[in-house]
Motif scaffolding. Structure first.
Motif, PDB file in Angstrom:
ATOM      1  N   ARG A  60      49.902 100.976 -56.136  1.00 16.34           N
ATOM      2  CA  ARG A  60      49.498 100.309 -54.898  1.00 16.34           C
ATOM      3  C   ARG A  60      48.924  98.923 -55.178  1.00 16.34           C
ATOM      4  O   ARG A  60      48.536  98.612 -56.298  1.00 16.34           O
ATOM      5  CB  ARG A  60      48.443 101.134 -54.154  1.00 16.34           C
ATOM      6  N   ALA A  61      48.857  98.094 -54.142  1.00 13.74           N
ATOM      7  CA  ALA A  61      48.185  96.805 -54.255  1.00 13.74           C
ATOM      8  C   ALA A  61      46.699  97.049 -54.519  1.00 13.74           C
ATOM      9  O   ALA A  61      46.075  97.879 -53.851  1.00 13.74           O
ATOM     10  CB  ALA A  61      48.372  96.006 -52.967  1.00 13.74           C
ATOM     11  N   GLN A  62      46.130  96.322 -55.486  1.00 10.75           N
ATOM     12  CA  GLN A  62      44.732  96.503 -55.858  1.00 10.75           C
ATOM     13  C   GLN A  62      43.883  95.392 -55.237  1.00 10.75           C
ATOM     14  O   GLN A  62      44.126  94.212 -55.486  1.00 10.75           O
ATOM     15  CB  GLN A  62      44.580  96.495 -57.384  1.00 10.75           C
ATOM     16  N   PHE A  90      48.718  99.869 -66.500  1.00  9.59           N
ATOM     17  CA  PHE A  90      49.406 100.797 -65.605  1.00  9.59           C
ATOM     18  C   PHE A  90      50.577 100.137 -64.861  1.00  9.59           C
ATOM     19  O   PHE A  90      51.301 100.808 -64.127  1.00  9.59           O
ATOM     20  CB  PHE A  90      48.431 101.376 -64.578  1.00  9.59           C
ATOM     21  N   GLY A  91      50.737  98.832 -64.998  1.00  8.54           N
ATOM     22  CA  GLY A  91      51.836  98.141 -64.312  1.00  8.54           C
ATOM     23  C   GLY A  91      51.615  98.002 -62.817  1.00  8.54           C
ATOM     24  O   GLY A  91      52.544  98.213 -62.029  1.00  8.54           O
ATOM     25  N   GLN A 115      52.471  89.823 -66.565  1.00 10.77           N
ATOM     26  CA  GLN A 115      53.199  89.289 -65.416  1.00 10.77           C
ATOM     27  C   GLN A 115      52.813  89.985 -64.109  1.00 10.77           C
ATOM     28  O   GLN A 115      53.656  90.481 -63.360  1.00 10.77           O
ATOM     29  CB  GLN A 115      54.711  89.381 -65.650  1.00 10.77           C
ATOM     30  N   CYS A 116      51.514  90.007 -63.853  1.00 13.18           N
ATOM     31  CA  CYS A 116      50.981  90.575 -62.599  1.00 13.18           C
ATOM     32  C   CYS A 116      50.405  89.439 -61.767  1.00 13.18           C
ATOM     33  O   CYS A 116      49.543  88.679 -62.250  1.00 13.18           O
ATOM     34  CB  CYS A 116      49.914  91.619 -62.901  1.00 13.18           C
ATOM     35  N   ALA A 117      50.863  89.292 -60.541  1.00 15.32           N
ATOM     36  CA  ALA A 117      50.401  88.218 -59.668  1.00 15.32           C
ATOM     37  C   ALA A 117      48.960  88.459 -59.227  1.00 15.32           C
ATOM     38  O   ALA A 117      48.580  89.579 -58.881  1.00 15.32           O
ATOM     39  CB  ALA A 117      51.310  88.103 -58.454  1.00 15.32           C
ATOM     40  N   VAL A 118      48.166  87.373 -59.239  1.00 12.98           N
ATOM     41  CA  VAL A 118      46.789  87.417 -58.763  1.00 12.98           C
ATOM     42  C   VAL A 118      46.722  86.557 -57.500  1.00 12.98           C
ATOM     43  O   VAL A 118      46.970  85.346 -57.548  1.00 12.98           O
ATOM     44  CB  VAL A 118      45.800  86.891 -59.820  1.00 12.98           C
ATOM     45  N   LEU A 119      46.409  87.192 -56.381  1.00 10.02           N
ATOM     46  CA  LEU A 119      46.372  86.508 -55.091  1.00 10.02           C
ATOM     47  C   LEU A 119      44.942  86.398 -54.582  1.00 10.02           C
ATOM     48  O   LEU A 119      44.054  87.134 -55.013  1.00 10.02           O
ATOM     49  CB  LEU A 119      47.231  87.258 -54.074  1.00 10.02           C
TER      50      LEU A 119
END
Length: 329
Positions: A60-62, A90-91, A115-119
Motif C-alpha cells: 500500500r501507499a505509505q 519490502f518494495g 527506486q521508490c518515489a517520495v511525494l
C-alpha cells in the motif's frame, strides 16, 4: 480494476478539483514514478518504523504524518535506521509526506536506492488519506460500457435502455426540453464505486453530450440548451427499458412486481415501459422519477394502494356495494 496499469506518475498528473485535490509533488526517487500502483489503499507507517513488521501492509501507499516524521528525526539523530532500511526492502509502491513535511536527506537517498518515489503534500495526513481513498475508489472501480441514454430527471439518474431505434434519444431530448439534464447519449460508461454506488458517464467527454436524432443528425445539447442542460456524471438509480408495444404481452399495471437489474452486485430497480403512438413517454418517465423519490423516502404507492383495498374489503363496504347494486335487468 483500471483498464491499464495505474502508475505513481498518473497520480501526480491527475487534475482533481477542490476538496478532491491531492496537491502532490515529487521530492525524491523520481525513477519510482513509473512503478505501478496495484493495491488501492493506504497505510500509516508509524508501527513499521518502530521495528514491528508483522502484518505490515507493504503493498500500500505509505503515508508519513507529523508523528511519523518526528519519530524519523529521532531515529536519524540516534543513527538507528535499521527499521527504515527494512521498510524499503519490502518494495513499497511510494511514500507521501503530509503537511509540507520534509524527510531527512538520508531517507531520500535510501528511497532512491530502491527506486521508490517520495511525494509531498500540504494536506493534513488524515484528510489526505481520505482524499486518496476517494481517488483510488474511482480509478480502480469495476467498469463496463452499455448501449443506452443516461439522464437526470428530478434529481434521479435514469438509464434508458432498449433496442436501437426505439426512441431513447428522442425521449431524452424531450426531457432536456422540459428542463432535465443529459449525462450521456448512446454509449454509457458504468462503474461501481465503493461497492455500492453505480455511476454513469459518457465514454468520451468531448462527444458524450452530442445526440444523434434520426432525420436531423448530430446535435450539441449544451450549445442548444445551455450548460445547465448537461452534467458530467450521475448515479444510476433507476433503469427504464423501452420496448415496442406487444398486445400479447402482460404488463405490470399496479407496480407491485418490482424488477431489479444487477450491476456489479448492486441491484437497481428496472421498469419496462411499452412504446406506441400516442403515449407521452417524457411525462411517464417524469412520473417514474418522482415515484422513485417517494420510494426512497419510504412511501410505496402500489403498497399503499393494496393496503387501502384491503381496508375497504374489511369494512364491508364492498359487500354492500355488490348486494345493493341494481341487477333487476
Amino acid at each position: 480494476m483500471a483498464e491499464k496499469p495505474f502508475l505513481v506518475l498518473d497520480l501526480l498528473d491527475m487534475k482533481l478539483p477542490g476538496k478532491n485535490s491531492l496537491n502532490l509533488k515529487c521530492i525524491g526517487g523520481r525513477k519510482g514514478l513509473s512503478k505501478e500502483v496495484v493495491v488501492p489503499n493506504v497505510n500509516r507507517a508509524g508501527l513499521a518504523l518502530t521495528g514491528f513488521f508483522e502484518g505490515f501492509q507493504s503493498d500500500r501507499a505509505q503515508v508519513f504524518g507529523l508523528g511519523e516524521v518526528k519519530y524519523l528525526e529521532k531515529l536519524y539523530a540516534e543513527n538507528k535506521t535499521d527499521s527504515v532500511e527494512k521498510l524499503f526492502s519490502f518494495g513499497i509502491p511510494f511514500v507521501v509526506f503530509s503537511d509540507n513535511l520534509f524527510p531527512d536527506d538520508r531517507f531520500i537517498k535510501t528511497a532512491e536506492s530502491v527506486q521508490c518515489a517520495v511525494l509531498q503534500t500540504n494536506i493534513e495526513a488524515t484528510e489526505f488519506c481520505m482524499r486518496l481513498m476517494r481517488v483510488f475508489s474511482n480509478v480502480f472501480a469495476p467498469t463496463k460500457t452499455m448501449h443506452g441514454v443516461l439522464v437526470e430527471v428530478f434529481g434521479i439518474g435514469i438509464l434508458l435502455t432498449g433496442h436501437s431505434g426505439v426512441g431513447k434519444s428522442e425521449c431524452a431530448l424531450e426531457l432536456v426540453e422540459r428542463g432535465h439534464r443529459l449525462v450521456a447519449d448512446d454509449i454509457v460508461n458504468v462503474r461501481c464505486v465503493n461497492g455500492s454506488t453505480i455511476l454513469g458517464q459518457g465514454v468520451n467527454a468531448l462527444i458524450s453530450h452530442h445526440m444523434e436524432i434520426r432525420g436531423l443528425g448530430i446535435i450539441n445539447v449544451s450549445q442548444l440548451y445551455g450548460i445547465g442542460s448537461i452534467r458530467e456524471q450521475k448515479e444510476i438509480q433507476l433503469v427504464i427499458k423501452l420496448g415496442e408495444w406487444d398486445s400479447d404481452k402482460t404488463y405490470d399495471r399496479i407496480g407491485t412486481d418490482r424488477k431489479m437489474v444487477d450491476f456489479f452486485g448492486v441491484e437497481i430497480p428496472e421498469i419496462e415501459i411499452p412504446v406506441k403512438p400516442g403515449r407521452n413517454l417524457p411525462i411517464i418517465i417524469e412520473a417514474a422519477a418522482m415515484n422513485e423519490r417517494l420510494r426512497a423516502k419510504g412511501y410505496d404507492s402500489a403498497r399503499d394502494f393494496n393496503q387501502n383495498i384491503l381496508k375497504w374489503i374489511e369494512t364491508g363496504q364492498v359487500r354492500d356495494t355488490y348486494y345493493g347494486s341494481d341487477d333487476s335487468y
